[in-house]
Design a protein around this motif. Structure first.
Motif, PDB file in Angstrom:
ATOM      1  N   MET A 198       1.071  -1.717  -0.094  1.00 49.01           N
ATOM      2  CA  MET A 198      -0.028  -0.247  -0.083  1.00 49.01           C
ATOM      3  C   MET A 198       0.990   1.380  -0.367  1.00 49.01           C
ATOM      4  O   MET A 198       2.261   1.589   0.055  1.00 49.01           O
ATOM      5  CB  MET A 198      -1.715  -0.213   0.991  1.00 49.01           C
ATOM      6  N   LYS A 199       0.229   2.411  -0.643  1.00 49.48           N
ATOM      7  CA  LYS A 199       1.174   3.701  -0.402  1.00 49.48           C
ATOM      8  C   LYS A 199       0.349   4.506   0.374  1.00 49.48           C
ATOM      9  O   LYS A 199      -0.398   4.557   0.395  1.00 49.48           O
ATOM     10  CB  LYS A 199       0.843   4.679  -1.770  1.00 49.48           C
ATOM     11  N   ILE A 200       1.540   4.683   1.012  1.00 47.73           N
ATOM     12  CA  ILE A 200       0.694   6.163   2.207  1.00 47.73           C
ATOM     13  C   ILE A 200       0.837   7.643   2.142  1.00 47.73           C
ATOM     14  O   ILE A 200       2.420   7.660   0.901  1.00 47.73           O
ATOM     15  CB  ILE A 200       1.488   6.029   3.224  1.00 47.73           C
ATOM     16  N   SER A 201       0.248   8.364   2.552  1.00 51.21           N
ATOM     17  CA  SER A 201       0.756   9.756   2.337  1.00 51.21           C
ATOM     18  C   SER A 201       0.007  10.515   3.979  1.00 51.21           C
ATOM     19  O   SER A 201      -0.374  10.201   3.836  1.00 51.21           O
ATOM     20  CB  SER A 201       0.466  10.368   0.967  1.00 51.21           C
ATOM     21  N   VAL A 202       0.899  11.826   3.542  1.00 56.55           N
ATOM     22  CA  VAL A 202       0.736  13.027   4.668  1.00 56.55           C
ATOM     23  C   VAL A 202       0.703  14.133   4.280  1.00 56.55           C
ATOM     24  O   VAL A 202       1.463  14.509   3.657  1.00 56.55           O
ATOM     25  CB  VAL A 202       1.700  12.357   5.726  1.00 56.55           C
ATOM     26  N   ASP A 203      -0.701  14.766   4.475  1.00 54.94           N
ATOM     27  CA  ASP A 203      -0.582  15.920   3.963  1.00 54.94           C
ATOM     28  C   ASP A 203      -0.037  16.598   4.569  1.00 54.94           C
ATOM     29  O   ASP A 203      -0.414  17.200   6.433  1.00 54.94           O
ATOM     30  CB  ASP A 203      -2.233  16.681   3.857  1.00 54.94           C
ATOM     31  N   LEU A 204       1.669  17.194   4.361  1.00 58.76           N
ATOM     32  CA  LEU A 204       1.992  17.699   5.837  1.00 58.76           C
ATOM     33  C   LEU A 204       1.256  19.330   5.733  1.00 58.76           C
ATOM     34  O   LEU A 204       1.669  20.156   7.093  1.00 58.76           O
ATOM     35  CB  LEU A 204       3.717  18.377   5.297  1.00 58.76           C
ATOM     36  N   ASP A 205       1.125  19.962   5.081  1.00 57.82           N
ATOM     37  CA  ASP A 205       0.503  21.039   5.281  1.00 57.82           C
ATOM     38  C   ASP A 205      -0.719  20.615   6.755  1.00 57.82           C
ATOM     39  O   ASP A 205      -0.586  21.895   7.326  1.00 57.82           O
ATOM     40  CB  ASP A 205      -0.459  21.740   4.338  1.00 57.82           C
ATOM     41  N   ASP A 209      13.678  12.702  16.045  1.00 54.32           N
ATOM     42  CA  ASP A 209      14.371  13.871  17.641  1.00 54.32           C
ATOM     43  C   ASP A 209      14.304  14.952  17.101  1.00 54.32           C
ATOM     44  O   ASP A 209      13.705  15.386  18.549  1.00 54.32           O
ATOM     45  CB  ASP A 209      16.103  13.223  17.032  1.00 54.32           C
ATOM     46  N   GLU A 210      13.799  15.480  16.878  1.00 54.92           N
ATOM     47  CA  GLU A 210      12.689  17.333  16.269  1.00 54.92           C
ATOM     48  C   GLU A 210      11.608  17.190  16.927  1.00 54.92           C
ATOM     49  O   GLU A 210      11.048  17.851  16.930  1.00 54.92           O
ATOM     50  CB  GLU A 210      13.764  17.787  14.787  1.00 54.92           C
ATOM     51  N   GLY A 211      10.965  16.087  17.211  1.00 56.76           N
ATOM     52  CA  GLY A 211       9.392  15.736  17.283  1.00 56.76           C
ATOM     53  C   GLY A 211       8.748  15.906  16.095  1.00 56.76           C
ATOM     54  O   GLY A 211       7.053  16.331  15.909  1.00 56.76           O
ATOM     55  N   ILE A 212       9.434  15.513  14.322  1.00 56.91           N
ATOM     56  CA  ILE A 212       8.780  15.756  13.407  1.00 56.91           C
ATOM     57  C   ILE A 212       8.494  14.515  12.606  1.00 56.91           C
ATOM     58  O   ILE A 212       8.799  14.032  12.909  1.00 56.91           O
ATOM     59  CB  ILE A 212       9.756  16.694  12.401  1.00 56.91           C
ATOM     60  N   LEU A 213       6.958  14.265  12.018  1.00 53.16           N
ATOM     61  CA  LEU A 213       6.791  12.892  11.412  1.00 53.16           C
ATOM     62  C   LEU A 213       7.354  13.057  10.344  1.00 53.16           C
ATOM     63  O   LEU A 213       7.881  14.032   9.567  1.00 53.16           O
ATOM     64  CB  LEU A 213       4.883  13.135  11.382  1.00 53.16           C
ATOM     65  N   GLU A 214       7.953  11.325  10.639  1.00 53.42           N
ATOM     66  CA  GLU A 214       7.910  10.741   9.035  1.00 53.42           C
ATOM     67  C   GLU A 214       7.782   9.677   9.048  1.00 53.42           C
ATOM     68  O   GLU A 214       6.950   8.374  10.249  1.00 53.42           O
ATOM     69  CB  GLU A 214      10.083  10.604   9.510  1.00 53.42           C
ATOM     70  N   TYR A 215       7.373   9.262   7.292  1.00 53.92           N
ATOM     71  CA  TYR A 215       6.785   7.926   7.092  1.00 53.92           C
ATOM     72  C   TYR A 215       7.049   7.450   6.486  1.00 53.92           C
ATOM     73  O   TYR A 215       7.864   7.753   5.248  1.00 53.92           O
ATOM     74  CB  TYR A 215       5.577   8.112   7.213  1.00 53.92           C
ATOM     75  N   GLU A 216       6.645   5.945   6.011  1.00 53.03           N
ATOM     76  CA  GLU A 216       7.105   4.993   5.226  1.00 53.03           C
ATOM     77  C   GLU A 216       5.861   5.651   3.974  1.00 53.03           C
ATOM     78  O   GLU A 216       4.917   5.668   3.997  1.00 53.03           O
ATOM     79  CB  GLU A 216       7.153   3.971   5.197  1.00 53.03           C
ATOM     80  N   THR A 217       6.657   5.417   2.053  1.00 56.71           N
ATOM     81  CA  THR A 217       5.613   6.121   1.714  1.00 56.71           C
ATOM     82  C   THR A 217       4.752   4.748   1.141  1.00 56.71           C
ATOM     83  O   THR A 217       4.024   4.725   0.297  1.00 56.71           O
ATOM     84  CB  THR A 217       5.872   7.080   0.830  1.00 56.71           C
ATOM     85  N   SER A 218       5.364   3.554   1.151  1.00 55.30           N
ATOM     86  CA  SER A 218       5.092   2.278   0.895  1.00 55.30           C
ATOM     87  C   SER A 218       5.581   1.403   1.935  1.00 55.30           C
ATOM     88  O   SER A 218       6.820   0.991   2.901  1.00 55.30           O
ATOM     89  CB  SER A 218       6.072   1.211  -0.203  1.00 55.30           C
ATOM     90  N   VAL A 219       4.767   0.803   2.393  1.00 56.20           N
ATOM     91  CA  VAL A 219       4.779  -0.452   3.306  1.00 56.20           C
ATOM     92  C   VAL A 219       3.990  -1.914   2.692  1.00 56.20           C
ATOM     93  O   VAL A 219       2.343  -1.813   2.013  1.00 56.20           O
ATOM     94  CB  VAL A 219       3.368   0.182   4.622  1.00 56.20           C
ATOM     95  N   ASP A 220       3.888  -2.974   3.439  1.00 52.21           N
ATOM     96  CA  ASP A 220       2.784  -4.062   2.992  1.00 52.21           C
ATOM     97  C   ASP A 220       1.983  -4.276   3.257  1.00 52.21           C
ATOM     98  O   ASP A 220       1.502  -3.682   4.793  1.00 52.21           O
ATOM     99  CB  ASP A 220       4.521  -5.520   3.954  1.00 52.21           C
ATOM    100  N   ASP A 221       1.359  -4.613   2.781  1.00 52.32           N
ATOM    101  CA  ASP A 221      -0.157  -4.844   2.774  1.00 52.32           C
ATOM    102  C   ASP A 221      -1.052  -5.571   4.488  1.00 52.32           C
ATOM    103  O   ASP A 221      -1.385  -5.327   5.119  1.00 52.32           O
ATOM    104  CB  ASP A 221      -0.943  -5.912   1.909  1.00 52.32           C
ATOM    105  N   ALA A 222      -0.084  -6.511   4.581  1.00 53.62           N
ATOM    106  CA  ALA A 222      -0.282  -6.855   5.823  1.00 53.62           C
ATOM    107  C   ALA A 222      -0.344  -6.322   7.309  1.00 53.62           C
ATOM    108  O   ALA A 222      -0.445  -6.645   7.992  1.00 53.62           O
ATOM    109  CB  ALA A 222       0.939  -7.561   6.017  1.00 53.62           C
TER     110      ALA A 222
END
Length: 63
Positions: free
Chosen positions: A1-8, A28-41
């Motif tokens: 699956m693909k994930i996106s986050v509206d950073l605005d 470490d600065e408290g800012i969100l980081e994320y994977e754009t693609s994750v296994d469907d599991a």
């Protein structure tokens, strides 16, 4: 699956990182980081993360 986050929209609450640590994390600065693609599991966890986002900034594409 693909994930996106509206950073605005994202306000770095971090609820997604608690719900789905495989896809989301706070740096470490408290800012969100994320994977754009994750296994469907991990779909249930990622959907939970999207549901708990207070500003509904997470989008999931299963295509």
């Amino acid at each position: 699956m693909k994930i996106s986050v509206d950073l605005d929209k994202c306000q770095d609450h971090g609820q997604c990182a608690i719900a789905a640590p495989v896809a989301f994390r706070m740096n470490d600065e408290g800012i969100l980081e994320y994977e754009t693609s994750v296994d469907d599991a991990y779909l249930d966890e990622v959907e939970d993360a999207a549901d708990v986002c207070p500003v509904q900034a997470i989008l999931i594409d299963q295509g």
